[in-house]
Design an enzyme around this catalytic site. Sequence first.
Site, PDB file in Angstrom:
ATOM      1  N   SER A   1       1.222  30.172  88.316  1.00  0.00           N
ATOM      2  CA  SER A   1      -0.045  30.118  87.461  1.00  0.00           C
ATOM      3  C   SER A   1      -0.331  28.336  87.806  1.00  0.00           C
ATOM      4  O   SER A   1      -1.343  27.969  87.557  1.00  0.00           O
ATOM      5  CB  SER A   1       0.411  30.020  86.012  1.00  0.00           C
ATOM      6  OG  SER A   1       1.440  29.458  85.545  1.00  0.00           O
ATOM      7  N   GLU A   2       0.875  27.688  87.981  1.00  0.00           N
ATOM      8  CA  GLU A   2       0.660  26.105  88.514  1.00  0.00           C
ATOM      9  C   GLU A   2       1.392  25.603  89.180  1.00  0.00           C
ATOM     10  O   GLU A   2       2.710  26.177  89.172  1.00  0.00           O
ATOM     11  CB  GLU A   2       0.581  25.355  87.008  1.00  0.00           C
ATOM     12  CG  GLU A   2      -0.816  25.352  86.190  1.00  0.00           C
ATOM     13  CD  GLU A   2      -0.518  26.074  84.997  1.00  0.00           C
ATOM     14  OE1 GLU A   2      -1.439  26.446  84.290  1.00  0.00           O
ATOM     15  OE2 GLU A   2       0.591  26.706  84.709  1.00  0.00           O
ATOM     16  N   THR A   3       1.043  24.549  89.932  1.00  0.00           N
ATOM     17  CA  THR A   3       1.953  23.744  91.061  1.00  0.00           C
ATOM     18  C   THR A   3       1.472  22.403  90.847  1.00  0.00           C
ATOM     19  O   THR A   3       0.336  22.074  90.433  1.00  0.00           O
ATOM     20  CB  THR A   3       1.466  24.150  92.495  1.00  0.00           C
ATOM     21  OG1 THR A   3       1.743  25.624  92.711  1.00  0.00           O
ATOM     22  CG2 THR A   3       2.324  23.340  93.473  1.00  0.00           C
TER      23      THR A   3
ATOM     24  N   PHE B   1      -2.584  21.888  89.719  1.00  0.00           N
ATOM     25  CA  PHE B   1      -3.250  22.734  90.210  1.00  0.00           C
ATOM     26  C   PHE B   1      -2.860  24.223  89.837  1.00  0.00           C
ATOM     27  O   PHE B   1      -1.839  24.636  89.893  1.00  0.00           O
ATOM     28  CB  PHE B   1      -3.264  22.578  91.790  1.00  0.00           C
ATOM     29  CG  PHE B   1      -3.993  21.583  92.275  1.00  0.00           C
ATOM     30  CD1 PHE B   1      -5.266  21.702  92.712  1.00  0.00           C
ATOM     31  CD2 PHE B   1      -3.351  19.998  92.114  1.00  0.00           C
ATOM     32  CE1 PHE B   1      -5.840  20.357  93.207  1.00  0.00           C
ATOM     33  CE2 PHE B   1      -3.787  19.221  92.758  1.00  0.00           C
ATOM     34  CZ  PHE B   1      -5.320  19.126  93.335  1.00  0.00           C
TER      35      PHE B   1
ATOM     36  N   HIS C   1       3.305  23.970  80.255  1.00  0.00           N
ATOM     37  CA  HIS C   1       4.599  24.256  80.826  1.00  0.00           C
ATOM     38  C   HIS C   1       4.881  23.276  82.186  1.00  0.00           C
ATOM     39  O   HIS C   1       5.871  22.952  82.506  1.00  0.00           O
ATOM     40  CB  HIS C   1       4.741  25.509  81.189  1.00  0.00           C
ATOM     41  CG  HIS C   1       4.486  26.228  82.358  1.00  0.00           C
ATOM     42  ND1 HIS C   1       3.412  26.515  82.631  1.00  0.00           N
ATOM     43  CD2 HIS C   1       5.355  26.214  83.589  1.00  0.00           C
ATOM     44  CE1 HIS C   1       3.316  27.133  83.935  1.00  0.00           C
ATOM     45  NE2 HIS C   1       4.648  26.949  84.535  1.00  0.00           N
TER      46      HIS C   1
END
Length: 278
Positions: free
Chosen positions: A47-49, A67, A78
Amino acid sequence: MTEGRHFRQVDVFSAEPLLGNPVAVVHDAEGLSDEQMQAFARWTNLSETTFLLAPTDPAADYRVRIFTATSELPFAGHPTLGTAHAWLEAGGVPAGEGVVQECGVGLVQLRRTDGRLAFKAPGLIRSGPVEPALAADIAAALGVGRDEILDIAWADNGPGWVGVQLASADVVLGLKPDFAAMPVDVGVIGPYPEGSECAVEVRAFCPHAAGTTEDPVTGSLNASLAQWLAGGVLPASYTASQGTVLGRRGRVHIETDEAGSIWVGGDTLTTILGTAAL
């Protein structure tokens, strides 16, 4: 030849591996282009990096860019906790008592509460009533009657959330949304019976912002829901459950301090440690 950069994948909002929400963290990301960051975030398929950089604000300990698989976010919860965990574990030393993160919404404060990292909820970009037509469309996408929604409001601190309050955790857990019909990203909350381990169940439906359908455990959403409901409909401090229907066991710890600020905390642990060829 590609350069190997230190990499951590951190599970957030769970004290046990594989039951929270993972975030990929790339250390020492100086020199990477926007296109490289986006490509790696798309490849991780999380979901995110996030990408750790030197701060541009002297008040910050580090700067982070966040991102999704499809776009950059000014803030996300998170990833904020997971990135702070990774920075500290890699030897980062805060200049002050707590950690100060620089990101798209400005400076975000973090502290340790009961052994857990917690971030101070940033101000809402948009709050207040939802247009009647949009509220009706959201109800239809959730598969509930408009009269089953106890309250609905904008609760946007960056990702674009609309908050929806339902009658119970069981109703929240039973939702089977039509994601194709969902006009915006929606966070849904409903209470557990008094005396339960957690006060509420939360679900995050985000087919637009995160490039997915449902996020396992969502710090930004829990922050904005608490700013909307804590100290009124909900206690000033409480624990939220999220991710149940996805086989996760997320626990989000909400605390309201004496100044009225909301702090969002959770357990964090590294599950993957290595280098990323970027």
